[in-house]
Design an enzyme around this catalytic site. Structure first.
Site, short mmCIF file in Angstrom:
data_model
loop_
_atom_site.label_atom_id
_atom_site.label_comp_id
_atom_site.label_asym_id
_atom_site.label_seq_id
_atom_site.Cartn_x
_atom_site.Cartn_y
_atom_site.Cartn_z
N HIS A 105 -3.35 -5.72 0.99
CA HIS A 105 -2.70 -5.93 2.28
C HIS A 105 -2.67 -7.41 2.67
O HIS A 105 -3.60 -7.87 3.35
CB HIS A 105 -3.48 -5.18 3.36
CG HIS A 105 -3.31 -3.70 3.34
ND1 HIS A 105 -2.34 -3.06 4.07
CD2 HIS A 105 -3.99 -2.74 2.68
CE1 HIS A 105 -2.43 -1.75 3.86
NE2 HIS A 105 -3.42 -1.53 3.02
N CYS B 111 0.84 -1.20 0.00
CA CYS B 111 0.00 0.00 0.00
C CYS B 111 0.88 1.26 0.00
O CYS B 111 1.56 1.52 -0.97
CB CYS B 111 -0.97 -0.05 1.17
SG CYS B 111 -2.36 1.07 0.98
N GLU C 64 -1.02 -8.75 4.99
CA GLU C 64 -0.93 -8.87 6.45
C GLU C 64 -2.29 -8.76 7.12
O GLU C 64 -2.43 -9.07 8.30
CB GLU C 64 0.05 -7.83 7.01
CG GLU C 64 -0.47 -6.41 7.19
CD GLU C 64 -0.57 -5.61 5.90
OE1 GLU C 64 -0.33 -6.17 4.81
OE2 GLU C 64 -0.88 -4.39 5.98
#
Lengths: 76, 221
Positions: free
Chosen positions: B195, B87, B197
């Protein structure tokens, strides 16, 4: 001494913000506007000794992203 | 395995990234402040997290890309250390010149925050070997400036060299050729808007992001 630096999107790079501004202008009832492109004005106060080459380097190293933008330097 | 997560003023996915790396790979993970002139020794992974570094002043990622720690990140990347930018991290890597192109304002103007389908275009990299080629995975995006732009020559080169890592299954932000993630020429730097994560446990609604970190562990350990 003051220098004005205009950073604008290169031709051919789509400008979603300019498009939105264009729609908003039309929404206010103004007609005859063909296109809007948004850019950025950066004013730099500096010693007279700061060279044009240094100002250009500021532009290419930071103020403009040369992948998508052009810049123009205007000295008063 | 040793990892570092870089923190800038305005980073907000730094801890999520560190937790994902630590929990999934077991790496000794250090948070490194952006003013650091050097990185810890012996790093196997550097992550540039998401967020709004420097409030997105000037351009997203522009200020962070010029902060002191990035010189050390660039040197590490040149030595072949894997660098993952997610990002705002992707925006920072393009601004730092580690990846080609630029991330512009989303074509639809709106901030896009939802889970999107991605196809895995290259599953041979250190980051993507946990996926099948052409696999469709679900990973969330949350960004305003994710509209990937590069000139057509650059795009052709990226595609020809297998450097498009992920593509959006639906174009959520106007990105050229639906590109969601790109690799550098050496294959050790990956920038991606989605993302991984944030998709590592069932409680997140899925775990497709987990395999990116598992793949890294397999290649590095």
């Amino acid at each position: 001494m003051k220098t004005r630096i205009f950073v604008t999107l290169k031709n051919g790079v789509l400008d979603p913000q300019g498009k939105a501004i264009h729609h908003a202008i039309e929404g206010l009832g103004f007609s005859g506007v063909h296109d809007v492109r948004a850019g950025r004005l950066i004013e730099i106060e500096h010693e007279p000794g700061v060279s044009k080459a240094d100002l250009e380097a500021m532009c290419t190293k930071l103020l403009a992203n040369m992948v998508i933008e052009n810049f123009e330097i205007e000295q008063a | 395995m040793r990892a570092a997560v870089i923190q800038f003023p305005g980073s907000n996915c730094d801890r999520d990234m560190a937790v994902a790396i630590r929990d999934i790979t077991g790496a000794e993970t250090t948070l490194v402040w952006h003013r650091a002139g050097e990185l810890p020794d012996g790093l196997d992974l550097i992550a540039i997290p998401g967020g709004f570094s420097y409030g997105d002043y000037l351009r997203s990622g522009a200020m962070a890309a010029r902060s002191p720690v990035m010189q050390a990140v660039i040197k590490a990347a040149e030595r072949g250390v894997p660098v993952l930018g997610v990002c705002n991290g992707f925006q920072i890597l393009t601004e730092a010149g580690l990846l080609p192109g630029a991330l512009m304002r989303n074509a639809g103007i709106r901030f896009v925050c939802r889970t999107v389908g991605l196809t895995v275009e290259n599953n041979r990299s250190v980051f993507t070997n946990g996926y099948l080629a052409d696999e469709l995975v679900q990973i969330p995006v949350a960004h305003h400036d994710g509209n990937y732009f590069a000139d057509s020559e650059t795009l052709d080169r990226l595609e020809g060299e297998g450097r498009v890592a992920f593509r959006y299954a639906e174009n959520v932000n106007g990105s050229a050729r639906n590109i969601a993630g790109v690799l550098n020429a050496g294959g050790n730097v990956l920038g991606m808007m989605p993302h991984p994560e944030r998709m590592t446990e069932a409680v997140h609604g899925g775990s497709d992001g987990r395999r990116l970190f598992e793949g890294l562990l397999r290649q590095i350990a």
